[in-house]
Write a protein that holds these residues in place. Structure first.
Motif, PDB file in Angstrom:
ATOM      1  N   SER A  66       0.809  -1.221   0.000  1.00 16.90           N
ATOM      2  CA  SER A  66       0.000   0.000   0.000  1.00 16.90           C
ATOM      3  C   SER A  66       0.840   1.268   0.000  1.00 16.90           C
ATOM      4  CB  SER A  66      -0.916  -0.005   1.235  1.00 16.90           C
ATOM      5  OG  SER A  66      -1.755  -1.132   1.236  1.00 16.90           O
ATOM      6  N   ILE A  67       2.136   1.143  -0.252  1.00 16.28           N
ATOM      7  CA  ILE A  67       3.026   2.307  -0.146  1.00 16.28           C
ATOM      8  C   ILE A  67       2.570   3.463  -1.035  1.00 16.28           C
ATOM      9  CG2 ILE A  67       5.349   3.115  -0.775  1.00 16.28           C
ATOM     10  CD1 ILE A  67       6.419   0.658   0.711  1.00 16.28           C
ATOM     11  N   ALA A 122       1.557   6.954   0.475  1.00 13.31           N
ATOM     12  CA  ALA A 122       2.320   8.130   0.041  1.00 13.31           C
ATOM     13  C   ALA A 122       1.380   9.225  -0.439  1.00 13.31           C
ATOM     14  CB  ALA A 122       3.319   7.743  -1.050  1.00 13.31           C
ATOM     15  N   ASP A 123       0.313   8.854  -1.130  1.00  9.96           N
ATOM     16  CA  ASP A 123      -0.663   9.852  -1.586  1.00  9.96           C
ATOM     17  C   ASP A 123      -1.246  10.622  -0.403  1.00  9.96           C
ATOM     18  OD1 ASP A 123      -0.358   9.112  -4.257  1.00  9.96           O
ATOM     19  OD2 ASP A 123      -2.166   7.845  -4.270  1.00  9.96           O
ATOM     20  N   VAL A 124      -1.604   9.899   0.658  1.00 11.84           N
ATOM     21  CA  VAL A 124      -2.190  10.548   1.834  1.00 11.84           C
ATOM     22  C   VAL A 124      -1.167  11.467   2.492  1.00 11.84           C
ATOM     23  CG1 VAL A 124      -3.186  10.166   4.130  1.00 11.84           C
ATOM     24  CG2 VAL A 124      -3.861   8.686   2.215  1.00 11.84           C
ATOM     25  N   LEU A 125       0.052  10.991   2.676  1.00 10.66           N
ATOM     26  CA  LEU A 125       1.091  11.808   3.303  1.00 10.66           C
ATOM     27  C   LEU A 125       1.368  13.069   2.483  1.00 10.66           C
ATOM     28  CD1 LEU A 125       3.278  12.313   5.433  1.00 10.66           C
ATOM     29  CD2 LEU A 125       4.798  10.827   4.078  1.00 10.66           C
ATOM     30  N   ARG A 171       7.744  12.307  -3.928  1.00  9.29           N
ATOM     31  CA  ARG A 171       7.138  10.974  -3.824  1.00  9.29           C
ATOM     32  C   ARG A 171       8.167   9.984  -3.278  1.00  9.29           C
ATOM     33  NH1 ARG A 171       2.754   8.207  -4.504  1.00  9.29           N
ATOM     34  NH2 ARG A 171       1.615  10.052  -5.082  1.00  9.29           N
ATOM     35  N   ASP A 172       9.438  10.119  -3.675  1.00  9.49           N
ATOM     36  CA  ASP A 172      10.473   9.217  -3.158  1.00  9.49           C
ATOM     37  C   ASP A 172      10.613   9.344  -1.639  1.00  9.49           C
ATOM     38  OD1 ASP A 172      11.033   8.147  -5.641  1.00  9.49           O
ATOM     39  OD2 ASP A 172      12.769   9.443  -6.004  1.00  9.49           O
ATOM     40  N   THR A 173      10.547  10.569  -1.128  1.00 12.49           N
ATOM     41  CA  THR A 173      10.616  10.783   0.324  1.00 12.49           C
ATOM     42  C   THR A 173       9.440  10.118   1.012  1.00 12.49           C
ATOM     43  OG1 THR A 173      11.837  12.850   0.083  1.00 12.49           O
ATOM     44  CG2 THR A 173      10.585  12.569   2.124  1.00 12.49           C
ATOM     45  N   ALA A 174       8.253  10.293   0.465  1.00 13.76           N
ATOM     46  CA  ALA A 174       7.051   9.681   1.050  1.00 13.76           C
ATOM     47  C   ALA A 174       7.128   8.158   0.990  1.00 13.76           C
ATOM     48  CB  ALA A 174       5.805  10.188   0.331  1.00 13.76           C
ATOM     49  N   ARG A 175       7.574   7.618  -0.127  1.00 16.91           N
ATOM     50  CA  ARG A 175       7.713   6.157  -0.244  1.00 16.91           C
ATOM     51  C   ARG A 175       8.707   5.614   0.786  1.00 16.91           C
ATOM     52  NH1 ARG A 175       8.494   6.857  -6.401  1.00 16.91           N
ATOM     53  NH2 ARG A 175       6.413   6.519  -7.223  1.00 16.91           N
ATOM     54  N   GLU A 176       9.833   6.299   0.932  1.00 20.44           N
ATOM     55  CA  GLU A 176      10.856   5.847   1.885  1.00 20.44           C
ATOM     56  C   GLU A 176      10.308   5.858   3.308  1.00 20.44           C
ATOM     57  OE1 GLU A 176      14.397   4.321   3.338  1.00 20.44           O
ATOM     58  OE2 GLU A 176      13.605   4.372   1.304  1.00 20.44           O
ATOM     59  N   PHE A 177       9.555   6.884   3.654  1.00 20.42           N
ATOM     60  CA  PHE A 177       8.933   6.931   4.975  1.00 20.42           C
ATOM     61  C   PHE A 177       8.057   5.700   5.186  1.00 20.42           C
ATOM     62  CE2 PHE A 177       5.166   7.912   7.510  1.00 20.42           C
ATOM     63  CZ  PHE A 177       5.763   8.128   8.738  1.00 20.42           C
ATOM     64  N   TRP A 178       7.197   5.387   4.219  1.00 19.78           N
ATOM     65  CA  TRP A 178       6.274   4.257   4.383  1.00 19.78           C
ATOM     66  C   TRP A 178       6.996   2.913   4.327  1.00 19.78           C
ATOM     67  CZ3 TRP A 178       2.284   5.075   7.012  1.00 19.78           C
ATOM     68  CH2 TRP A 178       1.641   6.302   6.969  1.00 19.78           C
ATOM     69  N   ARG A 179       8.092   2.836   3.591  1.00 21.34           N
ATOM     70  CA  ARG A 179       8.897   1.599   3.638  1.00 21.34           C
ATOM     71  C   ARG A 179       9.433   1.385   5.049  1.00 21.34           C
ATOM     72  NH1 ARG A 179      10.158   2.693  -1.880  1.00 21.34           N
ATOM     73  NH2 ARG A 179      11.783   4.176  -1.344  1.00 21.34           N
ATOM     74  N   ASN A 180       9.909   2.448   5.671  1.00 18.60           N
ATOM     75  CA  ASN A 180      10.418   2.348   7.043  1.00 18.60           C
ATOM     76  C   ASN A 180       9.310   1.975   8.024  1.00 18.60           C
ATOM     77  OD1 ASN A 180      13.079   2.929   6.339  1.00 18.60           O
ATOM     78  ND2 ASN A 180      12.788   5.130   6.602  1.00 18.60           N
ATOM     79  N   VAL A 224      -5.315   1.794   8.908  1.00 11.84           N
ATOM     80  CA  VAL A 224      -5.699   2.592   7.745  1.00 11.84           C
ATOM     81  C   VAL A 224      -7.213   2.754   7.724  1.00 11.84           C
ATOM     82  CG1 VAL A 224      -3.700   1.938   6.339  1.00 11.84           C
ATOM     83  CG2 VAL A 224      -5.821   0.606   6.168  1.00 11.84           C
ATOM     84  N   ALA A 225      -7.634   3.862   7.138  1.00  9.77           N
ATOM     85  CA  ALA A 225      -9.049   4.127   6.891  1.00  9.77           C
ATOM     86  C   ALA A 225      -9.267   4.007   5.389  1.00  9.77           C
ATOM     87  CB  ALA A 225      -9.412   5.528   7.370  1.00  9.77           C
TER      88      ALA A 225
END
Length: 175
Positions: free
Chosen positions: A18-19, A23-26, A44-53, A67-68
């Motif tokens: 669901s990354i 990422a879209d929500v963040l 988007r890369d920053t957001a993806r990396e956050f969600w990977r972590n 998640v909602a």
């Protein structure tokens, strides 16, 4: 009136899958001015990396991710329960990154997320919850209505996404 979203806890595999949606929500929240640790422009890369972590933390059992989903199944909100705490604090957890996409606000989703994260904390045998939020923001009213206690304010604690300083208010809830 729109129906509220469905709230569910997701595991690490579903979080990883669901990354893009997360990422879209963040990105939407940061672009909307939310002070949630990121600056503009957020890539988007920053957001993806956050969600990977985050997904990795879920896999290690350090946090739970809720998640909602709206009626079409799209992720429109999220919150985390951080259970990895020091040895002398096994009874507490932090609530972090309560995010609701701007298109889904004013539908009770944030209230449903905070209620569910509290329920999860009780199930995880946590009796003290902590969180912080921008002083004077909409989230403060939500937490106060949900019975959270204001425990302090730190001026200029963080920056808004545009670089302006903002105060942070800390809340706790005894379960």
């Amino acid at each position: 009136m729109n129906e509220p979203a469905t709230i569910a806890r997701i595991d690490a595999a579903e979080a990883a899958a669901s990354i893009e949606a997360l990422a879209d929500v963040l990105i939407d929240c940061v672009e909307g001015g939310a002070s949630v640790s990121f600056m503009l422009p957020i890539s988007r890369d920053t957001a993806r990396e956050f969600w990977r972590n985050v997904s990795d933390g879920v896999a290690r059992g350090e946090r739970a991710l809720l998640v909602a989903r709206d009626q079409s199944g799209d992720i429109v909100g999220t919150v985390q329960l951080i259970t990895a705490q020091p040895e002398n604090q096994p009874h507490r957890a932090d609530v972090a990154k309560m995010l609701v996409h701007r298109k889904a606000r004013r539908r009770g989703i944030a209230h449903a997320l905070i209620s569910e994260v509290e329920h999860l904390a009780r199930a995880e045998r946590k009796s003290v919850l902590l969180l912080d939020t921008v002083t004077g923001g909409d989230a403060e009213r939500l937490y106060q209505r949900a019975g959270w206690q204001r425990v302090g304010h730190v001026p200029n604690y963080a920056l808004m996404p545009d670089g302006a300083p903002c105060g942070t208010t800390f809340y706790c809830k005894q379960l």
